[in-house]
Structure formats: C-alpha cells, structure tokens
Design an enzyme around this catalytic site. Structure first.
Site, PDB file in Angstrom:
ATOM      1  N   ASN A   1      44.181  37.554  47.111  1.00  0.00           N
ATOM      2  CA  ASN A   1      44.631  36.751  48.239  1.00  0.00           C
ATOM      3  C   ASN A   1      44.079  37.353  49.535  1.00  0.00           C
ATOM      4  O   ASN A   1      44.236  38.560  49.725  1.00  0.00           O
ATOM      5  CB  ASN A   1      46.175  36.793  48.240  1.00  0.00           C
ATOM      6  CG  ASN A   1      46.785  35.850  49.242  1.00  0.00           C
ATOM      7  OD1 ASN A   1      46.106  35.013  49.811  1.00  0.00           O
ATOM      8  ND2 ASN A   1      48.078  36.008  49.471  1.00  0.00           N
TER       9      ASN A   1
ATOM     10  N   HIS B   1      41.870  37.229  37.472  1.00  0.00           N
ATOM     11  CA  HIS B   1      42.788  37.630  38.548  1.00  0.00           C
ATOM     12  C   HIS B   1      42.106  37.596  39.908  1.00  0.00           C
ATOM     13  O   HIS B   1      41.297  38.460  40.244  1.00  0.00           O
ATOM     14  CB  HIS B   1      43.310  39.047  38.239  1.00  0.00           C
ATOM     15  CG  HIS B   1      44.300  39.550  39.238  1.00  0.00           C
ATOM     16  ND1 HIS B   1      44.244  40.814  39.781  1.00  0.00           N
ATOM     17  CD2 HIS B   1      45.367  38.950  39.812  1.00  0.00           C
ATOM     18  CE1 HIS B   1      45.235  40.967  40.640  1.00  0.00           C
ATOM     19  NE2 HIS B   1      45.931  39.858  40.671  1.00  0.00           N
TER      20      HIS B   1
END
Ligand code: NAI
Length: 648
Positions: A440, A437
C-alpha cells in the site's frame, strides 16, 4: 550495402543513406563501446558514398535505443577508465554532428539515455507519437555524458532540458514535439514519409538559433539565478550528499553554460568522476537486481487477460484499478456495492492522473467492471482475493468460489500473513493457490511478494510471476512465513521508533534521523500513514518472531480511535492530510545514536530472514527492501550497506 555486426547501411533511390541498428542477441539496442566504435566506421562509409542525407533507424520492434550498455559501467574502476569510454562516444557523436549532410534519427518505442544523446547529435528527429524519450541517468547516479547535457540545452532551452535530466522522467513523442525535442511526432505509418520529407526539405545542416530568452538565461547573471532555483527545486527531492549527480549537472551548467566547448569537456570530466562513486555503483547494482526480479516473470508465458478481484477495499480496489490501467479486463466484486463504487471513483482519479488522454481514461474505465454477483469468477484467468484478514472468512469464500472457477485459473490471495498451507486446507486443488502480496499504496509501490505454499504448483507460481511483470511490477518470491520479508524487517524498525517515542524522544528527531540516512519517509510518519491500527495488528502478529513488545500507549491510542493520518491524529496532528511538525531538536551525537538503533534493527532482522531462508539470497533481500520500502537506494540495500559498514 555496408554491414557491421550491429549496423547495416544502405542507400535509397534518392541517394539518402539509411543506417539500421540491430544489436545482435539483445531484445533492445544498447550502445556498448563496440557498437559506438562500429558507428564510427559506418560514418566513414557514409562520407565515402557521398550520400545526400543520413537517417538512423532501429530494426528492433521494442524501440530505438534503450541507452548505453550499463553492464560496461560495472567494469570501470577509475575515473580515467570511465573517461576513455565517454571520450569514445564524444568523438563518434561529434563526427555524426559534423557530417556535412543533413542527419535524422527516426525514433519509435524507447529512446533513452545514450540513445537520446545519439539522436541529439543528428540535425533532426522524427518520433512516433507514443515513443518514450528520456534521460534516466540520474537514477543511476550520473547525468547524460555522451554530449547530451550540452546538446539538449542547446536544442530545447534550459528549462525543458534540465527538467528531463534532473528528474529522469521520460516524455512521449507528442510532448517531445511541443518541447522542441523532436521536429515531428507522427503515427507509426507516417514516420518514414515524414523523415524523407524533412531530409529532402532541409538540404543542408541545421542552424541553431538561440532565442532571446535563452540568451538572457545563459548570461552569467541569468545562469546564477536559474541555477539557484534549480538547486532549490532539486534539494526538495533529493539530498546532495546522497545523490550528487543532479547538483553536479547544475553546477557545471552554471560555470560553463555560455561556452559549448568547455561544457563538452566538463561533461566528460564530471560524469567520469560520478561514475566511479560508491553511490553510483550501488545504483547500478540495483538496476541489475531489478532485471533479476523481472526475469522471474519469464518462467511462464501465460498472459492474464481477465482478472476477477474479490474485495474492493483499500487493497482490492486499488489492485483492480492498477490492473485495468495495464490493459487487463477486471471484474471487481465486493459484498457491498458502495465499496465497489468508491473503488471505481478512486480508479477514475488514478487514470486521469496517469493516462491524461480522455480516450485512454475511458478505455481503462471500460475495462474495470463492477460485479456484485461475482459473475466474473467463472471466466477469469486469475481470481485475486483481497477480503478481510481472517482465516475462516477467507476459507469460506474459497469453498464457495473454487467450484465456479475456470479450469487452469489461478487463485491468488493478497493476505499479509496467513500461511498458504492454512488457507489451502479447504481447497480441492490446493496447487492453484498462490500468495500475491501487494503493498500500500498499490500505484506507488513497485514490489510484489509472491508466496508458494507446500502444495502450490510450480506452474502456478510461474504464472503469478508473469502476471506481476505483466502489470509492470517487480515480483519477489518469499517463504510463507509470518510477515513474509518486507513487513518482517520493517516492523522491528517501526517498533524501535515507537519505543523511542515512549522513552520521550521527539518524533520529529526520529524521522529526521531516518530521512537523513536516506529513507524516503521517517518511521513515525510511516506508522501514521499506514495506520496505527494496522501497525498494531501486524506488530502483534509478528511479536513471536521479532520478540518486540508493543508499547501500551499504542494499544490505548488505537482503542481511542487515534489511528494516524486517516483519523487526523496519530503521532502527529494532521491538517488537510499534512502532518503538523515542529523543528527537530537534536544534537548530531543523539541523531547518530537514533540512526544506529533504527538501522541495527533492520540489519539484524534481515540477517535472521536470510538464516531462515525467507528469501533466497542477500541480493534478493536488498532488492526487496529497496523496491518494497525505499530503503536508501544509494546504499545499495540492507545487506550491501551492512557489508560496506563492516556490520556482517
Ligand atoms: P479492507 O477492509 O479495506 O477491504 C476488504 C473488503 O473486502 C471490504 O470492502 C469488504 O466489504 C470485502 N469483503 C469482506 N468479505 C467479503 C466477501 N466474503 N466477499 C466479498 N467481499 C468481501 O481491507 P484491505 O486493507 O484492503 O485488506 C484486504 C487484504 O489485503 C487483507 O488480507 C490484508 O491483510 C491484505 N493487505 C492489506 C494491506 C493494507 O495496507 N491495507 C497491505 C497488503 C495486504
């Protein structure tokens, strides 16, 4: 030949002494007190041998010297103890500088902190073109303390030396040559020859001549003015209350910059005091936590040579670009060619910004291959899926790609919250599925959470960790539970901020409270930047675990297309991508209340995550929050802060 544990001294046919450094049992050379002391002994030998010159070189493949031994910093309890460590290095480096023969440091790979300072005590430096030279000390809450602050300014002038010391950013050999930090920057095969030549031609010690401009800058008025500019520039990046080191360096130079002897003394005094500040100890602790995260990558040595990324949107596109920049062959698939094209355009921008040299930019672009048909699936060592966050769509993709994947290849998902065990139900080989994961923006965020499902094989997780360190990110293993670790803790904090706006508080005041606390960005600006639609979706997903009620106005805004920065209007209005903000109008008392509310949410959720075993221990939680969200590094992390404040 003279040998200590770390140093070996030999003399060549020309009578030049070569002093080799190879600190035993370490991958990189570090300057512990013992190594520095032993250098002193070797200098005695050099003097006895009547050598014509001295060349210091590292026998480690990785580089010259990585810096002082940071481990030793953790044992230093008082400024007096710190001063003793620093005085030892000062003494030895002064002797090196004072040798009556020309001296040279031959530098390859990394040459950082104390290592660069050692090289500065030599008359000359020859670096490999791609060597990395830098002063990372500010990241640890100090500044160069082994004479480097004085010698770098004397050698390069204030502007270059201060920029390196205040920002901590390294420079490559070629640039170091342009700045005057090294005397030659050459390809590896020419290093030895260049060093021998410089020593032969030098004949005697280097004489430092101060250019007129530097004399003007070094005058008392010059220093006053330049210091003002430096303080202003530094204040834009860091708060002096949180990070005093860069300001202490500027102040020191402003006071003593025209007197080398007093500068050396002031450097010792100031760095000793900085070393024992709680901020410094917290930053040093994080330095080791970073190493702990990196060490997860050592459980496997399976290198990823080819990654196939499916989904070229915000995340997939940027992950693909990052991987290509790190030297991996990438095939990039999407159902829409336009999206792939946009991702490649973004990647070109990133490569240009980071790699600069056209040859390197082109090579990275060549490694990033558009692959609408998904031909790369069959050849890749890892297939990373970053398509829409929807269980059914992801599962149907898995069903179609699994039969095509190579034996032993890993299937990674960038899902932000779908449980691994749900995703795995359609797979024939669920042991190869793992969550990787990213955050951003991919190029900026160092942390990557890794998630194992019940059926994920140990080896698969180990490969995922190795891959994350291969691309120079930090892996953090977390449990497959809603929001994993970082979003789970961040969301209640964001919702608290949003609720405060609902109560009528000015967004600017909330942001100010958070940034004054030490967050890199206020929660309101963060929500606008992430996108209100994404915040809303995550908040809904997490509502059951965090117990947060999402305010109605947020739902309405999203329905109206008021999505934050990307739509030009969120909590703030955006003008050319910049928020239009008013001055925060808040009393100290009110600001303190806001801070308490925000941080309490973070601390409480963090405790819950520990209780539930979302992450293994408090240290890893701290590392996750600092490297995943920028949580005030000088406070050492959420749990360290809570412990220091008696909030446990
Ligand atoms: P996005 O909507 O920007 O990109 C998804 C892309 O996948 C689109 O270009 C779409 O055309 C493509 N796609 C959809 N189905 C496909 C299929 N069957 N085959 C090939 N391509 C397909 O989405 P974004 O934001 O990049 O998110 C992707 C994943 O990353 C999601 O699981 C999301 O939860 C996760 N994520 C998102 C973060 C963010 O900040 N946006 C952060 C971390 C994870």
């Amino acid at each position: 030949m003279s040998k200590s544990q770390a140093w070996t001294l030999e003399t060549d046919e020309q009578g030049v002494a070569w002093l080799h450094l190879d600190v035993p049992d370490k991958g990189a050379n570090v300057l512990s007190q013992a190594v520095v002391k032993a250098l002193g002994d070797q200098l005695d030998e050099v003097e006895k041998n009547d050598a014509k010159g001295l060349i210091i070189v590292s026998d480690k493949k990785a580089g010259f010297i990585a810096g002082a031994d940071v481990e030793e910093f953790t044992h230093v309890k008082t400024a007096e103890e710190a001063k003793a460590v620093i005085a030892l290095a000062h003494g030895v480096f002064n002797r090196l500088q004072g040798l009556n023969i020309p001296t040279l440091a031959l530098i390859h790979g990394h040459c950082l902190g104390g290592g660069l300072e050692l090289s500065l005590a030599c008359d000359y430096r020859v670096a490999e073109e791609t060597a990395s030279l830098g002063f990372p000390e500010v990241m640890l809450g100090i500044f160069p303390g082994f004479g480097g602050s004085v010698r770098s300014i004397r050698l390069m002038g204030v502007q270059h030396a201060m920029t390196m010391m205040l920002t901590g950013r390294p420079v490559v050999g070629k640039r170091a040559k342009r700045m005057g930090l090294v005397d030659a920057a050459v390809p590896e095969r020419q290093m030895k020859r260049a060093a021998v030549q410089i020593i032969a031609q030098a004949g005697s010690k280097r004489v430092y001549q101060t250019p007129l401009l530097q004399k003007v800058i070094n005058s008392s008025l010059g220093r006053k003015l330049v210091a003002m500019g430096l303080r202003k520039m530094t204040r834009k990046r860091v708060n002096p209350k949180h990070y005093p080191a860069p300001f202490a360096l500027i102040d020191m130079w402003a006071r003593f910059g025209n007197n080398t002897k007093r500068m050396f003394q002031a450097e010792m005094d100031t760095v000793s005091k900085l070393l024992v500040l709680p901020q410094t100890q917290n930053l040093v602790r994080l330095f080791f936590l970073q190493d702990r995260l990196k060490s997860f990558g050592k459980a496997s040595d399976a290198k990823i040579n080819h990654i196939h990324v499916i989904g070229a949107g915000v995340m997939g596109g940027d992950i693909a670009a990052w991987c290509a920049m790190q030297g991996i062959k990438v095939t990039l698939q999407d159902q829409d060619m336009q999206v792939i094209a946009r991702a490649i355009k973004r990647a070109a921008g990133l490569f240009q910004k980071k790699l600069r040299e056209p040859r390197l930019v082109q090579a990275a672009l060549d490694r990033l291959i558009p692959d609408l048909a998904g031909l790369g699936i069959a050849e890749a060592d890892m297939v990373l899926e970053a398509i829409v966050e929807n269980l059914d769509i992801k599962q149907s993709l898995y069903q179609s790609i699994e039969p095509k994947m190579k034996q032993g290849a890993v299937l990674a998902t960038n899902t932000s919250g779908i449980p691994m065990d749900d995703l795995a139900t359609v797979l024939t080989a669920p042991e190869r599925l793992v969550g990787i994961h990213f955050f951003n923006p991919v190029a900026k965020m160092k942390l990557v959470e890794t998630i194992a499902g019940k059926k994920t094989a140990k080896e698969t997780l180990a490969i995922a960790h190795r891959f994350v360190t291969q691309i120079r990110k930090l892996p953090l293993p977390v449990k497959s539970s809603p929001g994993f670790l970082v979003n789970r803790i961040l969301m209640p904090y964001l919702m608290e901020a949003v609720n405060m706006v609902d109560e009528g508080k000015q967004p600017e005041c909330i942001d100010k409270a958070a940034t004054d606390f030490g967050m890199p960005m206020g929660p309101i600006t963060l929500a606008d930047t992430v996108g209100l639609d994404i915040c809303l979706a995550v908040a809904h997903d997490l509502a059951d675990v965090t117990g947060d009620k999402v305010p109605e106005f947020l739902q309405t805004w999203v329905e109206q297309g008021r999505l934050g920065k990307k739509s030009g209007q969120g909590f703030y209005r955006y003008n050319k991508g910049k928020p239009v903000m008013s001055k925060a109008n808040v009393s100290n008392k009110e600001q303190q209340e806001i801070t308490d509310r925000l941080i309490t949410r973070i601390v409480d959720e963090a405790k819950r995550c520990l209780d539930e075993g979302v992450v293994e221990d408090a240290d890893l939680l701290d590392a996750g929050m600092v490297f995943g969200t920028g949580f005030a590094p000088f406070r050492g992390g959420v749990m360290k802060y809570a412990a220091d404040e008696g909030k446990l």
